[in-house]
Scaffold this motif. Structure first.
Motif, short mmCIF file in Angstrom:
data_model
loop_
_atom_site.label_atom_id
_atom_site.label_comp_id
_atom_site.label_asym_id
_atom_site.label_seq_id
_atom_site.Cartn_x
_atom_site.Cartn_y
_atom_site.Cartn_z
N MET A 174 22.96 0.41 85.07
CA MET A 174 23.45 1.55 84.29
C MET A 174 22.24 2.26 83.71
O MET A 174 21.72 1.89 82.65
CB MET A 174 24.38 1.06 83.17
N LYS A 175 21.76 3.24 84.41
CA LYS A 175 20.56 3.95 83.95
C LYS A 175 20.90 4.82 82.75
O LYS A 175 21.82 5.64 82.80
CB LYS A 175 19.98 4.81 85.07
N LEU A 176 20.14 4.66 81.68
CA LEU A 176 20.31 5.51 80.50
C LEU A 176 19.58 6.82 80.71
O LEU A 176 18.35 6.86 80.79
CB LEU A 176 19.76 4.79 79.26
N SER A 177 20.35 7.88 80.83
CA SER A 177 19.80 9.24 80.96
C SER A 177 20.30 10.01 79.74
O SER A 177 21.35 10.65 79.79
CB SER A 177 20.25 9.90 82.26
N CYS A 178 19.54 9.91 78.66
CA CYS A 178 20.04 10.32 77.35
C CYS A 178 19.39 11.61 76.86
O CYS A 178 18.38 12.06 77.38
CB CYS A 178 19.77 9.22 76.32
N VAL A 179 20.00 12.14 75.81
CA VAL A 179 19.41 13.25 75.08
C VAL A 179 19.50 12.92 73.60
O VAL A 179 20.46 12.27 73.16
CB VAL A 179 20.11 14.58 75.42
N ILE A 233 9.10 3.53 74.22
CA ILE A 233 7.86 4.26 73.94
C ILE A 233 8.17 5.74 73.91
O ILE A 233 9.22 6.19 74.37
CB ILE A 233 6.76 3.97 74.99
N HIS A 234 7.22 6.51 73.34
CA HIS A 234 7.31 7.97 73.30
C HIS A 234 6.07 8.59 73.94
O HIS A 234 4.99 8.00 73.92
CB HIS A 234 7.39 8.47 71.85
N ARG A 235 6.24 9.78 74.52
CA ARG A 235 5.07 10.51 75.01
C ARG A 235 5.40 11.99 75.11
O ARG A 235 6.39 12.38 75.74
CB ARG A 235 4.64 10.00 76.39
N TYR A 236 4.56 12.81 74.48
CA TYR A 236 4.63 14.26 74.58
C TYR A 236 3.27 14.78 75.05
O TYR A 236 2.30 14.03 75.11
CB TYR A 236 4.94 14.88 73.21
N SER A 237 3.21 16.07 75.32
CA SER A 237 1.90 16.65 75.65
C SER A 237 0.99 16.59 74.44
O SER A 237 -0.20 16.27 74.55
CB SER A 237 2.06 18.11 76.11
N VAL A 257 11.99 5.21 77.61
CA VAL A 257 11.14 6.29 77.08
C VAL A 257 12.06 7.16 76.25
O VAL A 257 12.67 8.11 76.74
CB VAL A 257 10.43 7.07 78.19
N SER A 258 12.17 6.82 74.97
CA SER A 258 13.23 7.38 74.13
C SER A 258 12.91 8.73 73.54
O SER A 258 13.78 9.33 72.90
CB SER A 258 13.59 6.39 73.02
N GLU A 259 11.68 9.21 73.72
CA GLU A 259 11.35 10.59 73.37
C GLU A 259 10.29 11.13 74.32
O GLU A 259 9.23 10.51 74.51
CB GLU A 259 10.83 10.71 71.93
N PHE A 260 10.59 12.27 74.89
CA PHE A 260 9.66 13.12 75.61
C PHE A 260 10.31 14.49 75.62
O PHE A 260 11.50 14.63 75.35
CB PHE A 260 9.41 12.61 77.04
N GLY A 261 9.55 15.51 75.92
CA GLY A 261 10.16 16.84 75.95
C GLY A 261 9.12 17.93 76.03
O GLY A 261 7.92 17.68 75.90
N LEU A 286 15.69 12.47 76.37
CA LEU A 286 14.99 13.75 76.20
C LEU A 286 15.10 14.23 74.75
O LEU A 286 16.16 14.15 74.13
CB LEU A 286 15.61 14.79 77.13
N TRP A 287 13.99 14.73 74.22
CA TRP A 287 14.02 15.45 72.94
C TRP A 287 14.04 16.95 73.25
O TRP A 287 13.08 17.46 73.80
CB TRP A 287 12.78 15.10 72.11
#
Length: 561
Positions: free
Chosen positions: A52-57, A275-279, A318-322, A352-353
């Motif tokens: 069950m892949k989590l594809s969240c927002v 984990i989180h990763r943004y530019s 990866v609970s935050e990226f955007g 996604l954030w």
């Protein structure tokens, strides 16, 4: 519960449904019987063992208003439905600790809290779109949002984002680490227990994230183990159904300490790391540096500080990226081309954030526009439909338990478009198309890319000409190496020794071109030439019809006669 009536906003979302329909058709529909969720090595699975892949927002609910954003713009059910319409199956719903530990705060009605903050216009919007929320307590309103998401078959991760309600985050906001001004560990454990207990019988609450972005001068590894283990045990004791999700240090960039020192928990089958990763995690590196070099450096950093956990048998969320959805931020654009390649390659779970189009009140600004939001200012339509089409490629799994529709093969993914390499017919050039219709490839030890089940391999022909398929696969123009620091240029050599890279033209046709941005040049953009060869066990187009096609005769005639 307000009824969802036809409106221009709902009509806009119909176009989104058309765009991502093929992706949604490939997903396994989750239902109450499939939940709760568990872990199986690096995968999150349902009760039947199916991935069950989590594809969240992310849906923000931790600011001073302590109410899920957007309810003054659209009915709760309309927002919940829009989430599934956009292809997401999950929401990471944030909450402030004090909402569940301060009874006088939690008992305030939505109307009272908005009045206290001077948000008269938002009250009018709530009266129009969600009148039943106004006189509920803040805690009841949070539960009502959870119920709305559940009614629309959206899974929920409850994320303790902060203690004192407000925007997150800084090193000195008093919310960063255990022992900070607003971060009492005992109160935190009390709050986790209350939330876990409150939602114990809510089927669609599938996970709890213990704390967002630990940070600040107090942070240290020993206290991380001490308190995160206590938090995990508290949540599991109160609600053994939910996944227990643990974040790292330094704004959730760093879990490297787990490489040598695992957690000591009394339960199993429920632990997930995030984990989180943004530019902007890396400043302006993407804009000021060579994209290939920056991509390579940052991918190595992600793997060394968190990605390695997949190899150790833990799911990585990866609970935050955007990115800025306006598409004008060079730093974001370059980062996302690299990040999306990694997301497809590792096939990890993500959030996604952000969903948010605008805020009631953020950092003292009323009605602040959120350019990272997938919804527009009025929560009516999407900001960037192209972006949604791109991420649709990673909303479905490429592999995992229960996804063994075919033997393991490769798919050639193009991050800039979110599409994969496919062939329409034998005599037409290869092109990009939906990954659900991509060709299956074998990538051999001799570096040839061969159509699965055939003798046909990918070949470079001439500079500026479409890549082709051929059956003589031992020449240099049939060998493809992943080059550059990004490892996303697929390069081959012609008979005269000229090196060429796969590229994509304006019509999405695959051709070969001079390899771009391999030097120290910081101004060029290699995105059109970035491809990822990724693993898949999903059913792809059959090669059988290809071999049986009468057009094979024409090919052989053109080649040998």
């Amino acid at each position: 519960m307000e009824k969802l009536s036809p409106s221009p906003c709902n009509m806009i979302f119909l176009s989104i449904l058309v765009t991502i329909f093929l992706v949604l058709m490939t997903q396994i529909s989750h239902n109450a019987e499939a939940l709760p969720l568990f872990t199986n090595s690096r995968w999150i699975v349902n009760e039947g063992g199916q991935r069950m892949k989590l594809s969240c927002v992310n849906w923000v609910s931790h600011l001073e208003v302590m109410l899920a954003e957007g309810l003054s713009k659209q009915p709760a059910d309309a927002i919940s439905k829009s989430i599934t319409d956009m292809g997401f199956n999950c929401v990471r719903l944030t909450w402030p600790l004090f909402l569940f530990t301060n009874d006088s705060l939690a008992s305030l009605t939505v109307r009272q809290n908005f009045n206290n903050l001077g948000l008269v216009e938002s009250i009018a919007g709530l009266q129009a779109n969600n009148p039943s929320f106004l006189d509920r307590s803040l805690l009841q309103a949070y539960q009502a949002v959870v119920a709305s998401l559940g009614n629309n078959n959206v899974m929920i991760i409850l994320d303790n984002h902060i203690s004192k309600p407000g925007w997150c985050c800084s090193n000195f906001d008093g919310n960063g680490f255990f022992g900070d001004q607003y971060f009492n560990p005992d109160l935190w454990l009390q709050g986790l227990t209350k939330v876990a207990t409150t939602f114990n019988n809510v089927t669609n609450v599938v996970g709890m994230s213990l704390r967002n972005e630990l940070r600040g001068p107090r942070q240290n590894v020993n206290d991380w183990y001490r308190y995160m283990q206590k938090g995990a045990e508290a949540v599991h004791a109160a609600n053994p159904n939910v996944l227990v999700i643990l974040s790292g240090l330094n704004y959730d960039k760093d879990l490297s300490f787990l490489r040598q020192r695992p957690l000591n928990l009394t339960f199993s089958g429920k632990l997930v790391f995030e984990i989180h990763r943004y530019s902007f995690t890396d400043g302006k590196s993407w804009e000021s540096g060579n994209p290939n070099q920056v991509c390579g450096q940052i991918l190595n950093d992600i793997m060394s500080r968190g990605g390695f956990l997949l190899g150790q048998g833990y799911p990585l969320f990866v609970s935050e990226f955007g990115v800025d959805q306006r598409g004008t931020n060079i730093n974001d654009n370059r980062y996302f081309n690299c990040f999306l390649g990694l997301a497809a390659e590792l096939d990890f779970d993500w959030a996604l954030w952000t969903l948010v189009g605008s805020y009631y009140l953020r950092e003292g600004v009323v009605g602040l526009d959120e350019f990272y939001g997938v919804l527009d200012y009025n929560w009516c339509g999407t900001r960037n439909s192209t972006f949604l089409r791109r991420i649709s490629a990673v909303q479905s799994p490429f592999q995992g338990p229960g996804y063994n529709e075919s033997r393991s093969h490769k798919v050639i993914f193009h991050p800039m478009t979110g599409l994969c390499v496919r062939r329409i017919s034998f005599l037409e050039p290869l092109e990009l198309g939906p990954c659900s219709k991509a060709d299956a490839w074998d990538y051999t030890s001799t570096k040839t890319l061969t159509l699965t089940g055939t003798y046909f391999c990918l070949q470079a022909d001439k500079l500026g000409q479409p890549a082709k398929l051929g059956i003589i696969c031992n020449n240099p123009n049939s060998k493809w190496q992943a080059i550059s620091d990004s490892k996303m240029h697929l390069s081959s050599k012609l008979q005269d020794g000229t090196s060429l890279c796969l590229d994509v033209d304006s019509k999405n046709v695959i051709f070969t071109n001079t390899c771009k941005c391999l030097s120290e040049d910081k101004s060029c953009d290699p995105a059109s030439q970035w491809f990822k060869i990724i693993d898949s066990t999903r059913q792809q187009k059959s090669a059988k019809s290809f071999l049986q096609s009468k057009k094979i005769v024409q090919f052989l005639e053109n080649t040998f006669l």
